[in-house]
Design a protein around this motif. Structure first.
Motif, short mmCIF file in Angstrom:
data_model
loop_
_atom_site.label_atom_id
_atom_site.label_comp_id
_atom_site.label_asym_id
_atom_site.label_seq_id
_atom_site.Cartn_x
_atom_site.Cartn_y
_atom_site.Cartn_z
N ASN B 176 0.84 -1.18 0.00
CA ASN B 176 0.00 0.00 0.00
C ASN B 176 0.88 1.23 0.00
OD1 ASN B 176 -2.30 1.50 0.09
ND2 ASN B 176 -2.79 1.06 2.24
N LYS B 181 -6.69 6.38 -3.65
CA LYS B 181 -7.09 5.26 -4.50
C LYS B 181 -8.03 5.76 -5.59
CE LYS B 181 -5.33 1.90 -1.92
NZ LYS B 181 -3.97 1.49 -2.25
N ASN B 186 -11.42 -3.85 -8.97
CA ASN B 186 -10.67 -4.96 -9.56
C ASN B 186 -11.45 -6.26 -9.34
OD1 ASN B 186 -8.47 -3.52 -10.52
ND2 ASN B 186 -7.23 -3.86 -8.68
N MET B 229 -3.31 -3.28 -8.56
CA MET B 229 -3.90 -3.56 -7.25
C MET B 229 -3.73 -2.36 -6.33
SD MET B 229 -3.45 -7.46 -6.21
CE MET B 229 -4.18 -8.79 -7.12
N LYS B 230 -2.60 -1.71 -6.42
CA LYS B 230 -2.32 -0.59 -5.52
C LYS B 230 -3.27 0.57 -5.76
CE LYS B 230 1.98 0.06 -5.19
NZ LYS B 230 3.41 0.34 -5.07
N ALA B 232 -6.42 0.54 -7.05
CA ALA B 232 -7.87 0.31 -7.02
C ALA B 232 -8.40 0.36 -5.59
CB ALA B 232 -8.20 -1.02 -7.65
N ALA B 233 -9.55 1.03 -5.44
CA ALA B 233 -10.13 1.17 -4.12
C ALA B 233 -10.72 -0.14 -3.61
CB ALA B 233 -11.23 2.24 -4.17
N THR B 235 -11.62 -4.45 -4.37
CA THR B 235 -11.33 -5.68 -5.11
C THR B 235 -12.40 -6.71 -4.78
OG1 THR B 235 -8.96 -5.30 -5.12
CG2 THR B 235 -9.67 -7.56 -5.47
N ALA B 251 -4.19 -8.30 -2.96
CA ALA B 251 -5.09 -7.15 -2.95
C ALA B 251 -5.11 -6.49 -1.57
CB ALA B 251 -6.50 -7.57 -3.34
N SER B 254 -2.10 -4.54 -0.89
CA SER B 254 -2.06 -3.31 -1.69
C SER B 254 -3.02 -2.25 -1.17
CB SER B 254 -2.41 -3.65 -3.14
OG SER B 254 -1.51 -4.62 -3.65
N SER B 256 -6.42 -2.48 -0.87
CA SER B 256 -7.74 -2.47 -1.47
C SER B 256 -8.75 -3.04 -0.47
CB SER B 256 -7.68 -3.36 -2.71
OG SER B 256 -8.66 -3.03 -3.64
#
Lengths: 268, 361
Positions: B176, B181, B186, B229-230, B232-233, B235, B251, B254, B256
């Motif tokens: 992260n 984000k 995702n 992945m990093k 996207a708010a 997943t 995820a 990262s 999410s």
């Protein structure tokens, strides 16, 4: 967020505005829990006198009486001249900010310092039925995968296909606003749209923060934009096309709408 | 007899000095990402970095490999095509074979080296292992797998097999950061039908979100996957037959918010600590999933998501790291297989020497 001024343009005061003032002014205190923002309230004397009754806390507040021209774009341009911070935001008195919006914006300005205008994702409510959930989103199209070149950002091409962005509540970088010429007093109705076209034409970045930062209420009697509700379709169409032509010019060129009835009479 | 003892001594010396050849047979997925291939390469790379002579073996005429999606850190690994190049296998060598390559296990069963099966994907093993055949029929007595669930499973089939665990590794770039984000959802699934089951009904049921962007992560190279992945708010993870839920973990690392459909077998790391289970938003059906996505999107846009779902990157940061895999390799492969093999040869050598002494007497 210290480096931010809220501009509140007001219309001629009516009694029914009292609750709207409460909702909108109070929202500043919820959005800015650290009491750091500055405020400029601009409008006719009747509205300013009423606004002075509200407690803005420790925030620096400037009241500007303006009895000359109540139009939104005129009042904003005038107020911007007194903005001492790097950023400013426009709060319409019938709308409101959401909690902690300015903290969110501060985070974004830190990571995207090159962005000129941060718009807010919005939920749109019907003021005649406030108990219902949002009836729509606003400013959301930029988050669709194929709307613009870069997700989250507006660009000039996508603006030609979709114009319905709500700019109130957004946070401007003052220097960029002034460098492109500010709002045009001669453009009616679609002055925000014209400004967006002009900003993107001049490679200024316009980003929609994917957070609900502003609540926009439609069907509000006496709001600054309610005057446009009575415009004819023909006139609206005129101003829309004018916006699409005038954004190429920095100067505010004189434009006048002539109704078909007047045109016919003149011809006769 | 002296010759036999000399050969045994040579084997013991090679094993003692870590001069064995360690071979990994690999599939060629033609640069299509595969968890099993990644796991195999990670084991190989870790052993290489620990000083072993590691070679990747394949039998593809036009081998493409995995470097494009795995990354260039794996370029250090030597590759050989067994059909074209001479590969000499000796008793001091080790050969790791993925469970899907039953044909290779069969072809190599008379080789003098120690052969170890990599048991990563049980469904492949079920598909390719012939009825009635056992691992001991293939002269395989050692298995490496990724978690206790799989260890128990394979041991239930073959109780006399030595099964060791080496956990997978998640690369350090699945992490992260402080950047805001993006409102992108995702989607991680095991097949394309599931992607449709998630996205299409969501839009039909929630027309107010017709603008929301979904992104299918299937097939992305590792570095690109890390970036995706990093940023996207949210997943969504659907994988009923998962073994390790590795992508779900990537995820979470990262940052999410993870919405997960409860799988048939829940991976151990998800059950280890309460924080880990309660930091994931669970659903048990597609209907619930669609409603939950809408709620989570609305909550996220209003900054109404609970911290327990937002802070999971801190909670899981020490799961499946390089150092945990190296520790597992040290325990399960180096001691569990290499040293065990060395000890076996030492015992054989000792027995041979005793026999020779008796004969001389």
């Amino acid at each position: 967020m210290k480096d931010l001024t809220i501009i509140i343009p007001l219309a001629e005061y009516k009694d029914e505005h009292a609750s709207l003032y409460q909702r909108s002014f109070k929202s500043i205190t919820y959005a800015d829990t650290s009491s750091e923002v500055s405020v400029i309230v601009i409008g006719p004397t009747s509205a300013i006198n009423e606004a002075k009754n509200f407690d803005f806390g420790e925030r620096e507040v400037l009241f500007i009486e303006n009895n000359k021209n109540a139009e939104l774009q005129f009042q904003i341009n005038k107020a911007v001249k007194d903005v001492k911070t790097s950023y400013f935001s426009v709060l319409e008195f019938d709308d409101s900010y959401t909690d902690l919006w300015f903290k969110t914006i501060e985070h974004y300005t830190k990571h995207q310092p090159e962005t000129t205008l941060f718009l807010s994702l919005m939920e749109v409510f019907d003021n005649t039925k406030p108990e219902l959930d949002a009836i729509a989103y606003a400013n959301e199209p930029v988050w669709a995968a194929s709307f613009s070149d870069e997700i989250g950002y507006l660009d000039n091409d996508s603006l030609k296909n979709y114009y319905n962005f709500i700019v109130s509540g957004g946070v401007f970088k003052k220097s960029d606003f002034l460098s492109v010429g500010g709002l045009k007093n001669n453009i009616k109705v679609f002055f925000w749209y014209e400004l967006l076209l002009r900003l993107t034409q001049n490679d200024k970045k316009v980003f929609v923060v994917p957070k609900i930062g502003y609540e926009h209420y439609v069907n509000v009697e006496g709001s600054l934009s309610s005057a446009y509700a009575s415009m004819s379709h023909h006139e609206l169409d005129f101003w829309f096309k004018t916006a699409q032509e005038e954004y190429l010019y920095k100067t505010d060129r004189k434009k006048e709408y002539v109704s078909p009835v007047t045109e016919e009479n003149n011809a006769n | 007899m002296n010759e036999k003892i000399n050969k045994l001594e040579e084997i013991v010396n090679i094993l003692t000095n870590k001069e064995s050849n360690v071979y990994f047979f690999t599939l060629d997925t033609k640069n299509s990402p595969s968890g099993e291939v990644k796991y195999t390469y990670d084991l190989a790379l870790s052993l290489f970095e620990m000083g072993y002579n590691v070679t990747m073996l394949h039998q593809e005429d036009e081998f493409v490999g995995a470097n494009e999606w795995l990354g260039d850190r794996y370029d250090v690994l030597v590759h050989k095509n067994v059909k074209e190049e001479n590969v000499t296998i000796t008793p001091s060598d080790f050969l790791f074979i993925p469970e899907v390559l039953v044909n290779v296990m069969t072809q190599t069963k008379t080789l003098p080296c120690k052969r170890i099966m990599i048991y990563y994907n049980p469904s492949y093993f079920m598909d390719y292992m012939p009825v009635g055949m056992t691992l001991s029929d293939l002269n395989i007595y050692d298995v490496i797998t990724t978690n206790e669930n799989l260890q128990e499973k394979i041991k239930s089939y073959f109780p006399n097999i030595n099964v060791q665990i080496v956990r997978p590794v998640i690369q350090e770039f699945f992490e992260n950061d402080d950047a805001p984000k993006k409102l992108i959802v995702n989607v991680i699934t095991s097949n394309s039908n599931e992607v449709n089951d998630i996205i299409k009904p969501f839009y039909w049921k929630n027309p107010i979100y017709k603008w929301l962007s979904f992104r299918d992560l299937k097939g992305a190279p590792q570095r690109v996957l890390g970036d995706m992945m990093k940023e996207a708010a949210i997943t969504v993870w659907v994988d009923d037959n998962t073994n390790n839920a590795q992508m779900a973990l990537e995820a979470l690392k990262s940052g999410s918010v993870l919405i997960a459909k409860v799988p048939q077998t829940t991976p151990e790391w998800m059950m280890d600590e309460d924080d880990w289970r309660f930091g994931i938003i669970w659903v048990d059906s597609y209907e619930m999933l669609h409603n939950t996505i809408a709620s989570v999107v609305r909550g996220w846009t209003r900054n109404n998501i609970l911290d327990q779902y937002l802070n999971m990157s801190d909670v899981v940061k020490n799961v499946f790291t390089k150092s945990t895999q190296v520790a597992d390799i040290e325990k399960s492969i180096v001691k569990g297989v290499f040293d065990a093999t060395l000890n076996t040869y030492k015992q054989i050598l000792s027995a041979e020497k005793n026999n020779e002494l008796k004969i001389e007497e």
